[in-house]
Design a protein around this motif. Sequence first.
Motif, PDB file in Angstrom:
ATOM      1  N   ASN A  57       5.249 -51.424 -56.319  1.00  0.00           N
ATOM      2  CA  ASN A  57       5.669 -51.676 -54.930  1.00  0.00           C
ATOM      3  C   ASN A  57       7.136 -51.369 -54.717  1.00  0.00           C
ATOM      4  N   GLU A  58       7.961 -51.813 -55.652  1.00  0.00           N
ATOM      5  CA  GLU A  58       9.409 -51.612 -55.513  1.00  0.00           C
ATOM      6  C   GLU A  58       9.746 -50.131 -55.423  1.00  0.00           C
TER       7      GLU A  58
ATOM      8  N   ASP B 218      15.155 -54.989 -63.108  1.00  0.00           N
ATOM      9  CA  ASP B 218      13.977 -55.844 -62.886  1.00  0.00           C
ATOM     10  C   ASP B 218      12.712 -55.009 -62.726  1.00  0.00           C
ATOM     11  N   ILE B 219      12.875 -53.699 -62.500  1.00  0.00           N
ATOM     12  CA  ILE B 219      11.704 -52.821 -62.357  1.00  0.00           C
ATOM     13  C   ILE B 219      11.431 -52.196 -63.718  1.00  0.00           C
TER      14      ILE B 219
ATOM     15  N   ARG C 145      -0.189 -61.897 -65.765  1.00  0.00           N
ATOM     16  CA  ARG C 145       1.275 -61.776 -65.553  1.00  0.00           C
ATOM     17  C   ARG C 145       1.718 -60.318 -65.667  1.00  0.00           C
TER      18      ARG C 145
ATOM     19  N   THR D  66      18.220 -58.848 -60.603  1.00  0.00           N
ATOM     20  CA  THR D  66      18.097 -57.408 -60.808  1.00  0.00           C
ATOM     21  C   THR D  66      18.717 -56.938 -62.130  1.00  0.00           C
TER      22      THR D  66
ATOM     23  N   ARG E  12      18.790 -51.701 -61.223  1.00  0.00           N
ATOM     24  CA  ARG E  12      17.490 -52.329 -60.931  1.00  0.00           C
ATOM     25  C   ARG E  12      16.676 -52.504 -62.212  1.00  0.00           C
TER      26      ARG E  12
ATOM     27  N   ARG F  42       2.213 -54.480 -60.545  1.00  0.00           N
ATOM     28  CA  ARG F  42       2.083 -54.331 -59.077  1.00  0.00           C
ATOM     29  C   ARG F  42       3.453 -54.360 -58.427  1.00  0.00           C
ATOM     30  N   ARG F  43       4.279 -55.280 -58.889  1.00  0.00           N
ATOM     31  CA  ARG F  43       5.624 -55.410 -58.318  1.00  0.00           C
ATOM     32  C   ARG F  43       6.444 -54.152 -58.588  1.00  0.00           C
ATOM     33  N   SER F  44       6.409 -53.648 -59.826  1.00  0.00           N
ATOM     34  CA  SER F  44       7.176 -52.429 -60.153  1.00  0.00           C
ATOM     35  C   SER F  44       6.722 -51.277 -59.257  1.00  0.00           C
TER      36      SER F  44
ATOM     37  N   ALA G 163       0.594 -58.496 -62.547  1.00  0.00           N
ATOM     38  CA  ALA G 163       1.446 -58.882 -61.401  1.00  0.00           C
ATOM     39  C   ALA G 163       2.772 -58.127 -61.477  1.00  0.00           C
ATOM     40  N   ARG G 164       3.340 -58.030 -62.677  1.00  0.00           N
ATOM     41  CA  ARG G 164       4.623 -57.310 -62.803  1.00  0.00           C
ATOM     42  C   ARG G 164       4.438 -55.819 -62.533  1.00  0.00           C
TER      43      ARG G 164
END
Length: 280
Positions: free
Chosen positions: A47-48, A136-137, A37, A192, A134, A43-45, A40-41
């Motif tokens: 990418n964003e 969420d990042i 988890r 967000t 933002r 990677r998302r941060s 995954a977070r």
Amino acid sequence: MPLDEVRVSVLDRAFLFGDAVYEAIRIYEGRLFLIDRHLARLRRSLNELGIVCDVDRLYARLLDTISASKAKSAMAYLQVTRGADSNRSHAFPPAEVRPNELIWIQEYTSADPYQARRHQGVAVITHADLRWARRDIKTVNLLGNCLAAEAAHQAGAYEAILYEADGRVTEGSHTSVFAVKQGKLLTTPGGTQILPGVTRGFVFDLARKYGIPFEERTFFKDDIPTVDELFLTGTTTEVLGIITVDGRPVGAGSVGPVTLTLADAYKKAVTSWLEEKASE
Ligand SMILES: Cc1ncc(COP(=O)(O)O)c(C=O)c1O
């Protein structure tokens, strides 16, 4: 290498602009908890924000670093910055500027640094949420969080619960926040305006397993006097009961039964995961 030997350029964009992302992962018995988890977070941060980083390679280095540290109870801190260009310019640097990566293992002196507070519960204050749009990042841009955490510290409290201009509660300065009302868990909806806490998601799983109803529903600062329980969740905090908010007791003024059930469920989940890992 020893932490005090690590050097970073003043041109690194994390230093100049807070242009970096991070993760904090709990290590129990030398093993990374909920690692999928967290990755995954991360990677998302990345990418964003368009930071290019090979997370698989970073993970392999993280495992090597943990082995080398021999740490048992610890926190792994990962940070990836956009790197250091040759000057200070707001727009992103050319692709040849490579990210800088930090892998840092911070060892605890005990298996659970929060042991005492877990039974006693903690005091929190409320504080205006001064952060950007933002949240969420998971970036190192944490000044809004630091100002709130310092206000809590000055007040002798463990954490600051943040609220928007209209009074809606978002989360803590470094934790997620849950309320319990008539046996049901309530927490700020994902989006967000909050960090998607890994522990928050894991508590949803525990609630499902233990038959505790939950809802992602906005609640307001003014609702706090009407809730039965309030608790914080986080990677190092795990599940931590709140007993006062701005000096006023929450519910009965002690850690409530739903919070205790979830705190205990969390510990049990870690224990059974460790048993599973040991038998692999
Ligand atoms: C603002 C904020 N919210 C929530 C959390 C909790 O997230 P997690 O459960 O992934 O540790 C953190 C953790 O650092 C945080 O900084």
